[in-house]
Design a protein around this motif. Structure first.
Motif, mmCIF file in Angstrom:
data_model
loop_
_atom_site.group_PDB
_atom_site.id
_atom_site.type_symbol
_atom_site.label_atom_id
_atom_site.label_comp_id
_atom_site.label_asym_id
_atom_site.label_seq_id
_atom_site.Cartn_x
_atom_site.Cartn_y
_atom_site.Cartn_z
ATOM 1 N N GLN A 131 -39.364 93.979 -33.958
ATOM 2 C CA GLN A 131 -39.192 93.702 -32.299
ATOM 3 C C GLN A 131 -38.179 94.446 -31.616
ATOM 4 O OE1 GLN A 131 -41.375 91.754 -31.089
ATOM 5 N NE2 GLN A 131 -42.214 91.148 -33.033
ATOM 6 N N THR A 132 -37.604 95.350 -32.257
ATOM 7 C CA THR A 132 -36.798 96.218 -31.481
ATOM 8 C C THR A 132 -37.184 97.630 -31.260
ATOM 9 O OG1 THR A 132 -34.837 95.128 -32.969
ATOM 10 C CG2 THR A 132 -34.202 97.418 -32.153
ATOM 11 N N GLN A 133 -37.154 98.029 -30.228
ATOM 12 C CA GLN A 133 -37.645 99.256 -29.645
ATOM 13 C C GLN A 133 -36.679 100.545 -29.851
ATOM 14 O OE1 GLN A 133 -39.149 98.891 -25.748
ATOM 15 N NE2 GLN A 133 -41.116 97.988 -26.296
ATOM 16 N N VAL A 134 -37.051 101.606 -30.350
ATOM 17 C CA VAL A 134 -36.322 102.752 -30.574
ATOM 18 C C VAL A 134 -36.787 103.687 -29.406
ATOM 19 C CG1 VAL A 134 -35.538 104.633 -31.892
ATOM 20 C CG2 VAL A 134 -35.653 102.412 -32.790
ATOM 21 N N ARG A 135 -35.582 103.898 -28.518
ATOM 22 C CA ARG A 135 -35.977 105.011 -27.520
ATOM 23 C C ARG A 135 -35.182 106.310 -28.068
ATOM 24 N NH1 ARG A 135 -34.120 105.080 -21.373
ATOM 25 N NH2 ARG A 135 -32.065 105.622 -22.545
ATOM 26 N N LEU A 136 -36.364 107.288 -28.488
ATOM 27 C CA LEU A 136 -35.566 108.807 -29.122
ATOM 28 C C LEU A 136 -35.824 109.773 -28.424
ATOM 29 C CD1 LEU A 136 -34.944 110.192 -31.798
ATOM 30 C CD2 LEU A 136 -37.362 110.768 -31.851
ATOM 31 N N THR A 137 -34.338 110.345 -27.967
ATOM 32 C CA THR A 137 -34.275 111.584 -27.177
ATOM 33 C C THR A 137 -33.875 112.789 -28.161
ATOM 34 O OG1 THR A 137 -33.676 110.294 -25.207
ATOM 35 C CG2 THR A 137 -33.257 112.553 -25.351
ATOM 36 N N GLU A 138 -34.772 113.673 -28.305
ATOM 37 C CA GLU A 138 -34.410 114.878 -28.872
ATOM 38 C C GLU A 138 -33.943 115.934 -27.989
ATOM 39 O OE1 GLU A 138 -37.003 116.340 -32.722
ATOM 40 O OE2 GLU A 138 -37.878 116.352 -31.047
ATOM 41 N N VAL A 139 -32.559 116.370 -28.163
ATOM 42 C CA VAL A 139 -31.946 117.658 -27.488
ATOM 43 C C VAL A 139 -31.647 118.714 -28.206
ATOM 44 C CG1 VAL A 139 -31.014 115.750 -25.981
ATOM 45 C CG2 VAL A 139 -29.684 116.552 -28.137
ATOM 46 N N LEU A 140 -31.529 119.630 -27.463
ATOM 47 C CA LEU A 140 -30.892 120.893 -27.888
ATOM 48 C C LEU A 140 -29.334 120.794 -27.475
ATOM 49 C CD1 LEU A 140 -33.292 123.780 -26.951
ATOM 50 C CD2 LEU A 140 -32.473 123.145 -29.297
ATOM 51 N N GLU A 141 -28.618 120.959 -28.670
ATOM 52 C CA GLU A 141 -27.142 120.515 -28.518
ATOM 53 C C GLU A 141 -26.375 121.010 -27.366
ATOM 54 O OE1 GLU A 141 -23.484 118.748 -29.684
ATOM 55 O OE2 GLU A 141 -25.583 118.270 -30.064
ATOM 56 N N ASN A 142 -26.743 122.521 -26.916
ATOM 57 C CA ASN A 142 -26.116 122.957 -25.887
ATOM 58 C C ASN A 142 -27.027 122.922 -24.351
ATOM 59 O OD1 ASN A 142 -23.918 124.039 -27.342
ATOM 60 N ND2 ASN A 142 -25.089 125.626 -28.265
ATOM 61 N N ALA A 143 -27.954 122.049 -24.389
ATOM 62 C CA ALA A 143 -28.595 121.994 -23.015
ATOM 63 C C ALA A 143 -27.810 121.399 -22.013
ATOM 64 C CB ALA A 143 -29.876 121.032 -23.397
ATOM 65 N N ASP A 144 -28.064 121.792 -20.961
ATOM 66 C CA ASP A 144 -27.275 121.157 -19.700
ATOM 67 C C ASP A 144 -27.291 119.834 -19.253
ATOM 68 O OD1 ASP A 144 -26.590 124.057 -19.522
ATOM 69 O OD2 ASP A 144 -28.284 124.235 -17.879
ATOM 70 N N ASP A 145 -28.338 119.160 -19.999
ATOM 71 C CA ASP A 145 -28.369 117.689 -19.599
ATOM 72 C C ASP A 145 -28.099 116.849 -20.804
ATOM 73 O OD1 ASP A 145 -30.236 118.344 -21.161
ATOM 74 O OD2 ASP A 145 -31.905 117.036 -20.349
ATOM 75 N N ARG A 146 -27.184 117.609 -21.734
ATOM 76 C CA ARG A 146 -26.765 116.524 -23.009
ATOM 77 C C ARG A 146 -25.928 115.721 -22.415
ATOM 78 N NH1 ARG A 146 -23.774 121.038 -22.948
ATOM 79 N NH2 ARG A 146 -21.582 121.068 -23.399
ATOM 80 N N LEU A 147 -24.861 115.617 -21.652
ATOM 81 C CA LEU A 147 -24.113 114.844 -21.430
ATOM 82 C C LEU A 147 -24.525 113.268 -20.601
ATOM 83 C CD1 LEU A 147 -21.106 116.956 -19.716
ATOM 84 C CD2 LEU A 147 -21.219 115.979 -22.197
ATOM 85 N N ALA A 148 -25.637 113.649 -19.939
ATOM 86 C CA ALA A 148 -26.217 112.443 -19.358
ATOM 87 C C ALA A 148 -26.939 111.561 -20.675
ATOM 88 C CB ALA A 148 -27.334 112.876 -18.408
ATOM 89 N N ALA A 149 -27.600 112.376 -21.490
ATOM 90 C CA ALA A 149 -28.083 111.713 -22.534
ATOM 91 C C ALA A 149 -27.252 111.034 -23.563
ATOM 92 C CB ALA A 149 -28.776 112.735 -23.387
ATOM 93 N N HIS A 150 -26.009 111.712 -23.683
ATOM 94 C CA HIS A 150 -24.922 111.117 -24.505
ATOM 95 C C HIS A 150 -24.465 109.794 -23.769
ATOM 96 C CE1 HIS A 150 -23.493 115.526 -26.076
ATOM 97 N NE2 HIS A 150 -24.770 114.893 -26.637
ATOM 98 N N ALA A 151 -24.420 109.684 -22.688
ATOM 99 C CA ALA A 151 -23.950 108.409 -22.075
ATOM 100 C C ALA A 151 -24.760 106.985 -22.404
ATOM 101 C CB ALA A 151 -23.809 108.518 -20.634
ATOM 102 N N ASP A 152 -26.027 107.447 -22.541
ATOM 103 C CA ASP A 152 -26.959 106.349 -23.035
ATOM 104 C C ASP A 152 -27.378 105.899 -24.273
ATOM 105 O OD1 ASP A 152 -27.414 106.047 -20.125
ATOM 106 O OD2 ASP A 152 -29.080 107.401 -20.040
ATOM 107 N N ALA A 153 -26.856 106.881 -25.340
ATOM 108 C CA ALA A 153 -27.116 106.629 -26.531
ATOM 109 C C ALA A 153 -26.285 105.630 -27.204
ATOM 110 C CB ALA A 153 -27.284 107.964 -27.163
ATOM 111 N N ASP A 154 -26.754 105.105 -28.015
ATOM 112 C CA ASP A 154 -26.152 104.179 -29.109
ATOM 113 C C ASP A 154 -25.455 104.769 -30.280
ATOM 114 O OD1 ASP A 154 -26.494 101.600 -27.461
ATOM 115 O OD2 ASP A 154 -28.438 101.797 -28.070
ATOM 116 N N VAL A 155 -26.509 105.521 -30.901
ATOM 117 C CA VAL A 155 -26.412 106.174 -31.811
ATOM 118 C C VAL A 155 -26.976 107.886 -31.767
ATOM 119 C CG1 VAL A 155 -27.074 106.511 -34.565
ATOM 120 C CG2 VAL A 155 -26.715 104.279 -33.365
#
Length: 286
Positions: A122-146
């Motif tokens: 019953q727990t959904q996982v929202r997976l985001t794959e990133v390239l570590e140096n991508a420009d949008d990484r900080l926004a993705a970091h802010a939402d991530a639990d793990v």
């Protein structure tokens, strides 16, 4: 208003499953007359006969088979909604945000997600794959639990080393580099484009001599099509290596590299809930 109810269809499914009104009544904690009444009402309102006696069993008519097959997904979805409501009531996490560097081995990743789903359906996982140096990484970091990332120092949270990802210098077997005598030095490499993944640092070659690709798959394809050579994640090219399509380059030094991945938990998650703890355990075990 609808002529029929999900409750009536659920009773029909139970009667067919168990073979009799009496067993369905016992299973659903109802009287047999209540089950009979609801199914009679269902058939009356539809104007279609759904059940027919066959010996001591009640079986579906052809029309009943067709209609119940169409309703079953609705029954399953409704059960899911009720189960989800129960998890909300008892405070169980309903979503977990996971951020993973794209160099993380996908076979391991999806094996982990499969085991997590089996433990917490019953727990959904929202997976985001990133390239570590991508420009949008900080926004993705802010939402991530793990997070599973290479650059631990850029993220606020509790982190630990998880694993190393091996990169190997390769070229297509028909590329001119594979015809040169070993070992290959920087002068031998300089004549051909270096295939790089996004902005990952590569001290071996000046940026002006590199072709940059935004995804690992595109970089692999570029090497496969003999655009150039590159250091690629070994796990992602195992098939091409086994088939001999890609060949490791016999460099004088630096033929293999290792990039560390770190396991990071959002600093506001304290104490850890059971779902996060399960995911962390699976990541460590794999």
């Amino acid at each position: 208003m609808h002529k029929t109810t999900l409750e009536q269809w659920a009773l029909l499914e139970k009667v067919v499953e168990l073979g009799s009104f009496a067993k369905a009544a016992e299973e659903t904690n109802r009287s047999q007359s209540s089950v009979s009444y609801n199914l009679a009402l269902l058939q009356e309102r539809l104007g279609v006969t759904l059940l027919t006696p066959e010996g001591r069993r009640a079986v579906l008519t052809p029309a009943g088979e067709l209609l119940l097959a169409q309703v079953k997904p609705l029954l399953k979805a409704f059960l899911w909604v009720e189960t989800r409501a129960a998890t909300l009531q008892n405070g169980t996490r309903t979503r977990l945000d996971l951020l993973v560097d794209s160099i993380f081995p996908r076979k391991r990743l999806f094996a982990i997600l499969k085991q997590f789903q089996q433990a917490w359906p019953q727990t959904q996982v929202r997976l985001t794959e990133v390239l570590e140096n991508a420009d949008d990484r900080l926004a993705a970091h802010a939402d991530a639990d793990v997070m599973v990332l290479t650059r631990r120092q850029d993220v606020t949270g509790r982190g630990e080393w998880l694993m190393n990802i091996d990169f190997v210098a390769v070229a297509h077997r028909d590329h001119p580099l594979c015809t040169l005598n070993a070992p290959l030095d920087e002068d031998a490499l300089r004549a051909w484009p270096l295939i790089r993944i996004a902005d990952r640092d590569n001290p071996q070659q000046p940026v002006r001599d590199a072709w940059t690709f935004s995804t690992i798959d595109a970089a692999i394809d570029a090497v496969m099509y003999q655009v150039g050579y590159g250091w690629l994640p070994e796990e992602r090219i195992q098939t091409q290596l086994a088939q001999g399509l890609l060949r490791p380059l016999p460099l004088s030094h630096g033929a293999r590299r290792a990039t560390p991945l770190h396991l990071i938990v959002k600093d506001t998650l304290a104490p850890l809930d059971e779902q996060v703890s399960t995911l962390l355990r699976l990541l460590r075990e794999h």
